[in-house]
Design a protein around this motif. Structure first.
Motif, PDB file in Angstrom:
ATOM      1  N   ARG B  50       0.932  -1.095  -0.132  1.00  0.00           N
ATOM      2  CA  ARG B  50      -0.016  -0.307  -0.051  1.00  0.00           C
ATOM      3  C   ARG B  50       0.778   1.237  -0.180  1.00  0.00           C
ATOM      4  NH1 ARG B  50      -2.271   3.238   4.446  1.00  0.00           N
ATOM      5  NH2 ARG B  50      -1.019   1.821   5.890  1.00  0.00           N
ATOM      6  N   ARG B  51       0.462   1.971  -0.975  1.00  0.00           N
ATOM      7  CA  ARG B  51       1.407   3.439  -0.948  1.00  0.00           C
ATOM      8  C   ARG B  51       0.866   4.608  -0.978  1.00  0.00           C
ATOM      9  NH1 ARG B  51       6.590   3.315  -2.749  1.00  0.00           N
ATOM     10  NH2 ARG B  51       6.604   5.462  -1.394  1.00  0.00           N
ATOM     11  N   ASN B  52       1.175   5.686  -0.219  1.00  0.00           N
ATOM     12  CA  ASN B  52       0.549   6.839   0.004  1.00  0.00           C
ATOM     13  C   ASN B  52       0.951   7.805  -1.237  1.00  0.00           C
ATOM     14  OD1 ASN B  52       0.023   9.700   0.653  1.00  0.00           O
ATOM     15  ND2 ASN B  52      -0.410   8.872   2.810  1.00  0.00           N
ATOM     16  N   SER B  53       0.025   8.577  -1.752  1.00  0.00           N
ATOM     17  CA  SER B  53       0.387   9.335  -2.788  1.00  0.00           C
ATOM     18  C   SER B  53       1.233  10.471  -2.629  1.00  0.00           C
ATOM     19  CB  SER B  53      -0.839  10.031  -3.322  1.00  0.00           C
ATOM     20  OG  SER B  53      -1.611  10.908  -2.621  1.00  0.00           O
ATOM     21  N   PHE B  54       1.483  10.754  -1.065  1.00  0.00           N
ATOM     22  CA  PHE B  54       2.408  11.830  -0.664  1.00  0.00           C
ATOM     23  C   PHE B  54       4.051  11.255  -0.989  1.00  0.00           C
ATOM     24  CE2 PHE B  54       0.094  14.990   0.348  1.00  0.00           C
ATOM     25  CZ  PHE B  54      -1.020  14.820   1.224  1.00  0.00           C
ATOM     26  N   ASP B  55       3.885   9.885  -0.952  1.00  0.00           N
ATOM     27  CA  ASP B  55       5.510   9.447  -0.979  1.00  0.00           C
ATOM     28  C   ASP B  55       5.753   8.624  -2.417  1.00  0.00           C
ATOM     29  OD1 ASP B  55       6.976   6.703   1.117  1.00  0.00           O
ATOM     30  OD2 ASP B  55       7.873   8.082  -0.472  1.00  0.00           O
ATOM     31  N   GLU B  56       6.519   9.275  -2.921  1.00  0.00           N
ATOM     32  CA  GLU B  56       6.879   8.726  -4.313  1.00  0.00           C
ATOM     33  C   GLU B  56       8.204   8.354  -4.497  1.00  0.00           C
ATOM     34  OE1 GLU B  56       5.370  12.916  -6.637  1.00  0.00           O
ATOM     35  OE2 GLU B  56       5.938  11.014  -7.950  1.00  0.00           O
ATOM     36  N   GLN B  57       8.808   7.987  -3.275  1.00  0.00           N
ATOM     37  CA  GLN B  57      10.000   6.894  -3.235  1.00  0.00           C
ATOM     38  C   GLN B  57       9.783   5.667  -3.652  1.00  0.00           C
ATOM     39  OE1 GLN B  57      11.952   6.874   0.450  1.00  0.00           O
ATOM     40  NE2 GLN B  57      13.046   9.082   0.191  1.00  0.00           N
ATOM     41  N   ASN B  58      10.425   5.063  -4.533  1.00  0.00           N
ATOM     42  CA  ASN B  58      10.570   3.697  -4.729  1.00  0.00           C
ATOM     43  C   ASN B  58      10.639   2.813  -3.687  1.00  0.00           C
ATOM     44  OD1 ASN B  58      10.484   4.409  -7.419  1.00  0.00           O
ATOM     45  ND2 ASN B  58      12.291   3.733  -7.920  1.00  0.00           N
ATOM     46  N   GLU B  59       9.696   1.719  -3.818  1.00  0.00           N
ATOM     47  CA  GLU B  59       9.725   0.798  -2.523  1.00  0.00           C
ATOM     48  C   GLU B  59      10.300  -0.449  -3.044  1.00  0.00           C
ATOM     49  OE1 GLU B  59       7.721   1.262   0.442  1.00  0.00           O
ATOM     50  OE2 GLU B  59       7.705  -0.545   1.447  1.00  0.00           O
ATOM     51  N   ILE B  60      11.107  -0.918  -2.076  1.00  0.00           N
ATOM     52  CA  ILE B  60      11.714  -2.426  -2.467  1.00  0.00           C
ATOM     53  C   ILE B  60      11.605  -3.488  -1.435  1.00  0.00           C
ATOM     54  CG2 ILE B  60      13.985  -3.704  -2.996  1.00  0.00           C
ATOM     55  CD1 ILE B  60      15.171  -0.930  -4.141  1.00  0.00           C
ATOM     56  N   SER B  61      11.054  -4.532  -1.670  1.00  0.00           N
ATOM     57  CA  SER B  61      11.059  -5.506  -0.651  1.00  0.00           C
ATOM     58  C   SER B  61      11.255  -6.947  -1.298  1.00  0.00           C
ATOM     59  CB  SER B  61       9.444  -5.743  -0.269  1.00  0.00           C
ATOM     60  OG  SER B  61       9.026  -6.717   0.752  1.00  0.00           O
ATOM     61  N   GLY B  62      12.646  -7.309  -0.968  1.00  0.00           N
ATOM     62  CA  GLY B  62      13.426  -8.532  -1.792  1.00  0.00           C
ATOM     63  C   GLY B  62      13.417  -8.252  -3.245  1.00  0.00           C
ATOM     64  N   ARG B  63      12.716  -9.198  -3.910  1.00  0.00           N
ATOM     65  CA  ARG B  63      12.842  -9.288  -5.338  1.00  0.00           C
ATOM     66  C   ARG B  63      11.798  -8.345  -5.893  1.00  0.00           C
ATOM     67  NH1 ARG B  63      11.199 -13.443  -7.512  1.00  0.00           N
ATOM     68  NH2 ARG B  63      10.162 -14.315  -5.943  1.00  0.00           N
ATOM     69  N   TYR B  64      10.752  -7.604  -5.065  1.00  0.00           N
ATOM     70  CA  TYR B  64       9.899  -6.823  -5.445  1.00  0.00           C
ATOM     71  C   TYR B  64      10.186  -5.507  -5.434  1.00  0.00           C
ATOM     72  CZ  TYR B  64       6.608 -11.067  -4.685  1.00  0.00           C
ATOM     73  OH  TYR B  64       6.168 -12.463  -5.077  1.00  0.00           O
ATOM     74  N   SER B  65       9.965  -4.821  -6.163  1.00  0.00           N
ATOM     75  CA  SER B  65       9.937  -3.062  -6.149  1.00  0.00           C
ATOM     76  C   SER B  65       8.867  -2.514  -6.876  1.00  0.00           C
ATOM     77  CB  SER B  65      11.375  -2.984  -6.697  1.00  0.00           C
ATOM     78  OG  SER B  65      11.439  -3.161  -8.095  1.00  0.00           O
ATOM     79  N   TRP B  66       8.668  -1.328  -6.244  1.00  0.00           N
ATOM     80  CA  TRP B  66       7.480  -0.431  -6.751  1.00  0.00           C
ATOM     81  C   TRP B  66       7.967   0.825  -7.066  1.00  0.00           C
ATOM     82  CZ3 TRP B  66       6.986  -4.018  -3.264  1.00  0.00           C
ATOM     83  CH2 TRP B  66       6.177  -4.980  -3.411  1.00  0.00           C
ATOM     84  N   ASN B  67       7.551   1.349  -8.506  1.00  0.00           N
ATOM     85  CA  ASN B  67       7.739   2.618  -8.968  1.00  0.00           C
ATOM     86  C   ASN B  67       6.754   3.343  -8.997  1.00  0.00           C
ATOM     87  OD1 ASN B  67       8.192   4.555 -11.230  1.00  0.00           O
ATOM     88  ND2 ASN B  67      10.406   4.213 -10.601  1.00  0.00           N
ATOM     89  N   PHE B  68       6.386   4.373  -8.191  1.00  0.00           N
ATOM     90  CA  PHE B  68       5.378   5.250  -8.062  1.00  0.00           C
ATOM     91  C   PHE B  68       5.641   6.718  -8.702  1.00  0.00           C
ATOM     92  CE2 PHE B  68       1.645   7.257  -7.243  1.00  0.00           C
ATOM     93  CZ  PHE B  68       1.482   8.286  -6.287  1.00  0.00           C
ATOM     94  N   GLN B  69       4.980   7.050 -10.061  1.00  0.00           N
ATOM     95  CA  GLN B  69       5.410   8.264 -10.679  1.00  0.00           C
ATOM     96  C   GLN B  69       3.860   8.956 -10.657  1.00  0.00           C
ATOM     97  OE1 GLN B  69       7.767   8.386 -14.187  1.00  0.00           O
ATOM     98  NE2 GLN B  69       9.353   7.490 -12.833  1.00  0.00           N
ATOM     99  N   LYS B  70       3.790   9.967  -9.930  1.00  0.00           N
ATOM    100  CA  LYS B  70       2.599  10.791  -9.800  1.00  0.00           C
ATOM    101  C   LYS B  70       2.277  11.629 -11.179  1.00  0.00           C
ATOM    102  CE  LYS B  70       0.049  13.237  -6.212  1.00  0.00           C
ATOM    103  NZ  LYS B  70       0.129  13.828  -4.903  1.00  0.00           N
ATOM    104  N   SER B  71       3.413  12.054 -11.680  1.00  0.00           N
ATOM    105  CA  SER B  71       3.370  12.680 -12.861  1.00  0.00           C
ATOM    106  C   SER B  71       2.698  11.987 -13.823  1.00  0.00           C
ATOM    107  CB  SER B  71       4.710  13.397 -13.452  1.00  0.00           C
ATOM    108  OG  SER B  71       5.535  12.352 -13.638  1.00  0.00           O
ATOM    109  N   THR B  72       2.773  10.648 -14.133  1.00  0.00           N
ATOM    110  CA  THR B  72       2.518   9.912 -15.135  1.00  0.00           C
ATOM    111  C   THR B  72       1.454   8.921 -14.642  1.00  0.00           C
ATOM    112  OG1 THR B  72       4.019   8.203 -14.751  1.00  0.00           O
ATOM    113  CG2 THR B  72       4.359   9.999 -16.523  1.00  0.00           C
ATOM    114  N   SER B  73       0.818   9.446 -13.374  1.00  0.00           N
ATOM    115  CA  SER B  73      -0.099   8.341 -13.066  1.00  0.00           C
ATOM    116  C   SER B  73       0.037   6.909 -12.908  1.00  0.00           C
ATOM    117  CB  SER B  73      -1.528   8.621 -13.507  1.00  0.00           C
ATOM    118  OG  SER B  73      -2.086  10.202 -13.000  1.00  0.00           O
ATOM    119  N   SER B  74       1.218   6.575 -12.743  1.00  0.00           N
ATOM    120  CA  SER B  74       1.581   5.239 -12.698  1.00  0.00           C
ATOM    121  C   SER B  74       2.231   4.597 -11.441  1.00  0.00           C
ATOM    122  CB  SER B  74       2.686   4.879 -13.916  1.00  0.00           C
ATOM    123  OG  SER B  74       3.601   5.691 -13.612  1.00  0.00           O
TER     124      SER B  74
END
Lengths: 115, 117
Positions: B50-74
Motif C-alpha cells: 500500500r502506498r500513499n500518494s505523498f510518498d513517491e520514493q520507490n519501494e523495495i521488498s526483496g525481489r519486489y520493487s514498486w515505482n510510483f510516478q505521480k506525474s504519469t499516474s503510474s
C-alpha cells in the motif's frame, strides 16, 4: 493468526435453493465487504458494512443480502440463487474504510456454482 | 471516477528474468492510496503493498520493487529474478473517490504472469 475466513470454500447448488456464505475476521476490524470476481469483469463490490448494524449496497447488490449482527461476522445470503451468481466470492475487512488508509485483507474466496 | 488500467493482460517470462507489470490510474482526489494484490492459482488475494500518494520514493521488498510516478499516474511493479512461484494474477487497486464510494477498492483487470522454468 490474523485472518479472514470464509465458509464454504466451494459450493455447488441448484437454482432457488437458499444459501449463506459465512465470513469471519479476528482482527477487530470495523469495516467488512463482499466482492465477486468474474472473468472479464474483474472484482466488483456487492455490499459493505461500516460497523455493526450498518450495511450498504455496493455496485452489484441485486440478488444478495447481508447482515452484521456482530463485529466479526458478515454473512452473505443468496435467498434464491440463479446461474448468473456463479462466481468467485471474496470477503474483505479493514480497520476502517477511510479511503485506503487501512489495508483491506481478503478471505480465501468461495467458489460458487449455481446449476 | 476512479479507474485503474492494467494494459498487459498476460505476460510470460522465463525464470530469472526481470518483469515489470504496469498500472496506470485515474483519480480526482489529491490524496490517495494505491495497492497491489497477488492472486496465485489457488485463488486467494494476497496483499503486497500500500502506498500513499505523498510518498513517491520507490519501494523495495526483496525481489519486489514498486515505482510510483505521480506525474504519469503510474504505479508499476517489478519482480527481479522471477521464480516459478511468482506465477499469479497481479492486481493494482485504488480506493473509490473520497466524495462517496471510498468504501470500496477499484481494481484493474489484472495481469496474469506466467514464469516458466
Amino acid at each position: 493468526e490474523a485472518q479472514v475466513t470464509q465458509n464454504p470454500r466451494y459450493l455447488i447448488t441448484v437454482t432457488g435453493k437458499k444459501l449463506t456464505v459465512t465470513c469471519s475476521q479476528n482482527m477487530n476490524h470495523e469495516y467488512m465487504s463482499w466482492y465477486r470476481q468474474d472473468p472479464g469483469l474483474g472484482l466488483r463490490q456487492i455490499y459493505y458494512s461500516m460497523n455493526v448494524e450498518v450495511t450498504d449496497k455496493g455496485d452489484v447488490p441485486e440478488g444478495y443480502k447481508v447482515s452484521r449482527k456482530e463485529k466479526r461476522n458478515f454473512p452473505l445470503i443468496l435467498e434464491s440463487p440463479s446461474p448468473n451468481q456463479t462466481s468467485l466470492y471474496f470477503c474483505a475487512s479493514s480497520l476502517s474504510p477511510t479511503s485506503g488508509e487501512e489495508t483491506q485483507y481478503f478471505g480465501p474466496g468461495t467458489r460458487l456454482l449455481v446449476l | 471516477a476512479q479507474k485503474v488500467t492494467q494494459a498487459q493482460t498476460e505476460i510470460s517470462v522465463v525464470e530469472k528474468e526481470d518483469v515489470t507489470l504496469d498500472c496506470v490510474y485515474e483519480t480526482r482526489d489529491t490524496t490517495y492510496y494505491l495497492f497491489w494484490y497477488k492472486q496465485p492459482p489457488s485463488g486467494e488475494l494476497v496483499f503486497l503493498i500500500r502506498r500513499n500518494s505523498f510518498d513517491e520514493q520507490n519501494e523495495i521488498s526483496g525481489r519486489y520493487s514498486w515505482n510510483f510516478q505521480k506525474s504519469t499516474s503510474s504505479f508499476n511493479f517489478t519482480i527481479t529474478a522471477s521464480q516459478v512461484v511468482d506465477s499469479a494474477v497481479y492486481f493494482c487497486a485504488l480506493p473509490g473517490p473520497l466524495q462517496g464510494g471510498s468504501e470500496k477498492l477499484v481494481f484493474g483487470k489484472g495481469t496474469k504472469l506466467t514464469v516458466n522454468p
